[in-house]
Write a protein that holds these residues in place. Structure first.
Motif, PDB file in Angstrom:
ATOM      1  N   LEU A  31       8.863   4.138  -9.375  1.00  0.00           N
ATOM      2  CA  LEU A  31       9.569   3.360  -8.358  1.00  0.00           C
ATOM      3  C   LEU A  31      10.115   2.082  -8.982  1.00  0.00           C
ATOM      4  O   LEU A  31       9.366   1.276  -9.526  1.00  0.00           O
ATOM      5  CB  LEU A  31       8.621   3.028  -7.205  1.00  0.00           C
ATOM      6  CG  LEU A  31       9.154   2.114  -6.098  1.00  0.00           C
ATOM      7  CD1 LEU A  31      10.398   2.703  -5.439  1.00  0.00           C
ATOM      8  CD2 LEU A  31       8.061   1.857  -5.049  1.00  0.00           C
ATOM      9  N   ILE A  32      11.434   1.918  -8.900  1.00  0.00           N
ATOM     10  CA  ILE A  32      12.109   0.751  -9.469  1.00  0.00           C
ATOM     11  C   ILE A  32      12.891   0.069  -8.346  1.00  0.00           C
ATOM     12  O   ILE A  32      13.611   0.736  -7.598  1.00  0.00           O
ATOM     13  CB  ILE A  32      13.058   1.162 -10.615  1.00  0.00           C
ATOM     14  CG1 ILE A  32      12.282   1.922 -11.685  1.00  0.00           C
ATOM     15  CG2 ILE A  32      13.760  -0.056 -11.213  1.00  0.00           C
ATOM     16  CD1 ILE A  32      13.167   2.583 -12.730  1.00  0.00           C
ATOM     17  N   ASN A  89       6.156  -8.098  -4.461  1.00  0.00           N
ATOM     18  CA  ASN A  89       6.367  -7.974  -5.905  1.00  0.00           C
ATOM     19  C   ASN A  89       5.039  -7.604  -6.555  1.00  0.00           C
ATOM     20  O   ASN A  89       4.294  -8.454  -7.025  1.00  0.00           O
ATOM     21  CB  ASN A  89       6.909  -9.287  -6.481  1.00  0.00           C
ATOM     22  CG  ASN A  89       7.257  -9.154  -7.944  1.00  0.00           C
ATOM     23  OD1 ASN A  89       7.804  -8.143  -8.368  1.00  0.00           O
ATOM     24  ND2 ASN A  89       6.923 -10.171  -8.731  1.00  0.00           N
ATOM     25  N   ILE A  90       4.739  -6.316  -6.578  1.00  0.00           N
ATOM     26  CA  ILE A  90       3.435  -5.846  -7.039  1.00  0.00           C
ATOM     27  C   ILE A  90       3.560  -5.242  -8.441  1.00  0.00           C
ATOM     28  O   ILE A  90       4.637  -4.777  -8.835  1.00  0.00           O
ATOM     29  CB  ILE A  90       2.843  -4.809  -6.067  1.00  0.00           C
ATOM     30  CG1 ILE A  90       3.779  -3.602  -5.913  1.00  0.00           C
ATOM     31  CG2 ILE A  90       2.585  -5.454  -4.705  1.00  0.00           C
ATOM     32  CD1 ILE A  90       3.222  -2.481  -5.062  1.00  0.00           C
ATOM     33  N   PRO A  91       2.480  -5.241  -9.229  1.00  0.00           N
ATOM     34  CA  PRO A  91       2.548  -4.691 -10.594  1.00  0.00           C
ATOM     35  C   PRO A  91       3.020  -3.242 -10.626  1.00  0.00           C
ATOM     36  O   PRO A  91       3.715  -2.827 -11.558  1.00  0.00           O
ATOM     37  CB  PRO A  91       1.111  -4.831 -11.103  1.00  0.00           C
ATOM     38  CG  PRO A  91       0.505  -5.910 -10.273  1.00  0.00           C
ATOM     39  CD  PRO A  91       1.156  -5.813  -8.920  1.00  0.00           C
ATOM     40  N   GLU A 102      10.136 -14.747   1.084  1.00  0.00           N
ATOM     41  CA  GLU A 102       8.822 -14.254   1.503  1.00  0.00           C
ATOM     42  C   GLU A 102       8.630 -12.803   1.109  1.00  0.00           C
ATOM     43  O   GLU A 102       7.523 -12.397   0.719  1.00  0.00           O
ATOM     44  CB  GLU A 102       8.634 -14.416   3.021  1.00  0.00           C
ATOM     45  CG  GLU A 102       7.232 -14.006   3.447  1.00  0.00           C
ATOM     46  CD  GLU A 102       6.945 -14.233   4.921  1.00  0.00           C
ATOM     47  OE1 GLU A 102       5.798 -13.946   5.340  1.00  0.00           O
ATOM     48  OE2 GLU A 102       7.855 -14.697   5.661  1.00  0.00           O
ATOM     49  N   MET A 103       9.711 -12.003   1.190  1.00  0.00           N
ATOM     50  CA  MET A 103       9.636 -10.606   0.790  1.00  0.00           C
ATOM     51  C   MET A 103       9.223 -10.486  -0.677  1.00  0.00           C
ATOM     52  O   MET A 103       8.337  -9.695  -1.025  1.00  0.00           O
ATOM     53  CB  MET A 103      10.989  -9.932   1.012  1.00  0.00           C
ATOM     54  CG  MET A 103      11.038  -8.456   0.636  1.00  0.00           C
ATOM     55  SD  MET A 103      12.727  -7.831   0.677  1.00  0.00           S
ATOM     56  CE  MET A 103      13.344  -8.463  -0.891  1.00  0.00           C
ATOM     57  N   GLN A 159       0.825  -1.204   0.000  1.00  0.00           N
ATOM     58  CA  GLN A 159       0.000   0.000   0.000  1.00  0.00           C
ATOM     59  C   GLN A 159       0.863   1.259   0.000  1.00  0.00           C
ATOM     60  O   GLN A 159       0.557   2.243  -0.694  1.00  0.00           O
ATOM     61  CB  GLN A 159      -0.932  -0.003   1.222  1.00  0.00           C
ATOM     62  CG  GLN A 159      -1.904  -1.164   1.248  1.00  0.00           C
ATOM     63  CD  GLN A 159      -2.740  -1.246  -0.020  1.00  0.00           C
ATOM     64  OE1 GLN A 159      -3.216  -0.227  -0.526  1.00  0.00           O
ATOM     65  NE2 GLN A 159      -2.905  -2.458  -0.539  1.00  0.00           N
ATOM     66  N   PHE A 160       1.946   1.231   0.768  1.00  0.00           N
ATOM     67  CA  PHE A 160       2.869   2.367   0.824  1.00  0.00           C
ATOM     68  C   PHE A 160       3.444   2.646  -0.563  1.00  0.00           C
ATOM     69  O   PHE A 160       3.477   3.794  -1.019  1.00  0.00           O
ATOM     70  CB  PHE A 160       3.982   2.061   1.829  1.00  0.00           C
ATOM     71  CG  PHE A 160       5.078   3.085   1.874  1.00  0.00           C
ATOM     72  CD1 PHE A 160       4.835   4.375   2.308  1.00  0.00           C
ATOM     73  CD2 PHE A 160       6.376   2.750   1.490  1.00  0.00           C
ATOM     74  CE1 PHE A 160       5.861   5.322   2.360  1.00  0.00           C
ATOM     75  CE2 PHE A 160       7.397   3.683   1.536  1.00  0.00           C
ATOM     76  CZ  PHE A 160       7.140   4.967   1.974  1.00  0.00           C
ATOM     77  N   GLU A 161       3.863   1.597  -1.249  1.00  0.00           N
ATOM     78  CA  GLU A 161       4.463   1.788  -2.562  1.00  0.00           C
ATOM     79  C   GLU A 161       3.427   2.192  -3.607  1.00  0.00           C
ATOM     80  O   GLU A 161       3.724   2.976  -4.521  1.00  0.00           O
ATOM     81  CB  GLU A 161       5.218   0.521  -2.977  1.00  0.00           C
ATOM     82  CG  GLU A 161       6.447   0.298  -2.109  1.00  0.00           C
ATOM     83  CD  GLU A 161       7.233  -0.944  -2.447  1.00  0.00           C
ATOM     84  OE1 GLU A 161       8.329  -1.116  -1.884  1.00  0.00           O
ATOM     85  OE2 GLU A 161       6.763  -1.748  -3.271  1.00  0.00           O
ATOM     86  N   LYS A 162       2.216   1.690  -3.475  1.00  0.00           N
ATOM     87  CA  LYS A 162       1.155   2.128  -4.395  1.00  0.00           C
ATOM     88  C   LYS A 162       0.880   3.620  -4.217  1.00  0.00           C
ATOM     89  O   LYS A 162       0.624   4.339  -5.200  1.00  0.00           O
ATOM     90  CB  LYS A 162      -0.120   1.326  -4.145  1.00  0.00           C
ATOM     91  CG  LYS A 162      -0.047  -0.118  -4.650  1.00  0.00           C
ATOM     92  CD  LYS A 162      -1.301  -0.895  -4.287  1.00  0.00           C
ATOM     93  CE  LYS A 162      -1.202  -2.352  -4.714  1.00  0.00           C
ATOM     94  NZ  LYS A 162      -2.387  -3.148  -4.315  1.00  0.00           N
TER      95      LYS A 162
END
Length: 296
Positions: free
Chosen positions: A176-177, A231-233, A225-226, A164-167
């Motif tokens: 963001l890469i 690993n989100i689109p 696990e990370m 959620q933070f990265e979204k």
């Protein structure tokens, strides 16, 4: 042309200086390392490729400044995997006002009491900036988890929150890469041994690094696990094969450039203005003790 050749030679000298390694390394370890890396990239091929990629990085920098783009690149991986090496080559010829590196130290007691992501947020880019995180908020999923600096509940909360933070970061207009530098167990052991035997690199070895050797398998489980949960689109992970340092640098920089739709930007033609000469001006002779001694 003589001046241009001298400039090129100076540029290459700078690269060679960065590449100097293992000055006090024992010949036995050097032989072992080379035996494990029989297909090392040719030095001339490496430098020509690196200079070409760095020229493209300058074009990217110009485009970021011109377009107001915001870019974050996260560099993660095991200790000695080569994150710092590629960051050096990315930033080597760029303007530090546009491309900056964030490498945060351990959190203070006050920061430990804050929302976990809070200390990272101020370092996110404004328009026209590139920020490279040399390790990032993923410390919680790696070193903090494996070394017991975070509780199971804190790790679980992190893994739940980070997508959620990265979204949110991406939806705010930031590209963001995320890169993970991967090396084998044997390669890390070799690099640690090289650092131990090199007085110019011993500072890179911390007690935490040495513990990472002991807990190799625990780090592997934490990494797996990370990846599975973060690993989100909107912000996928990219794995860089890091056993060959030079190839890893070239591959990572090339991939990074291909993630950004940068283009050539218009430039005003630069002309050197004429110097103003005042016939009444006399340059003052300064006291000799103001000058740095010319030992070399």
């Amino acid at each position: 042309m003589d001046w241009l050749e001298a400039e090129l030679a100076d540029t290459l000298d700078e690269d060679y200086e960065l590449e100097m390694s293992e000055p006090a390394l024992s010949m036995e370890i050097r032989k072992i390392y080379r035996r494990h890396h029989p297909q090392m990239i040719d030095r001339q091929v490496y430098f020509r490729s690196l200079l070409a990629l760095q020229a493209e990085l300058i074009k990217l920098q110009d485009w970021v400044s011109y377009s107001g783009a915001k870019i974050v690149v996260v560099f993660e991986g095991r200790d000695s995997a080569g994150k710092g090496g590629v960051i050096k080559r990315i930033t080597q010829r760029l303007n530090p006002r546009i491309c900056r590196v964030v490498a945060l130290s351990a959190p203070t007691d006050r920061e430990k009491s804050q929302w976990y992501f809070q200390r990272y947020v101020p370092h996110l880019p404004a328009a026209g900036e590139i920020v490279l995180f040399d390790r990032s908020w993923y410390n919680r999923a790696g070193v903090e988890r494996v070394m017991g600096f975070a509780t199971d509940e804190q790790v679980e909360q992190f893994l739940t929150d980070v997508p959620q933070f990265e979204k949110m970061i991406v939806s705010s207009g930031v590209t963001l890469i995320k890169y993970w530098f991967s090396i084998t167990d044997e390669e890390q052991q070799m690099r640690f041994l090289m650092r131990i035997h090199d007085p110019l690199k011993q500072w890179k070895l911390s007690p935490m690094d040495l513990q990472s050797r002991v807990r190799w398998e625990a780090y592997t489980k934490a990494k797996e696990e990370m990846f599975a949960r973060t690993n989100i689109p909107e912000a996928p992970w990219y794995i860089v094969q890091g056993n060959d340092k030079k190839r890893a640098r070239l591959n990572c920089i090339d991939h990074f450039l291909n993630q950004i739709p940068y283009t050539e930007v218009p430039h005003e033609e630069v002309a050197l203005p004429e110097r103003v000469f005042n016939p009444d001006y006399e340059r003052q002779v300064l006291p000799g003790d103001l000058y740095v001694p010319e030992k070399y």
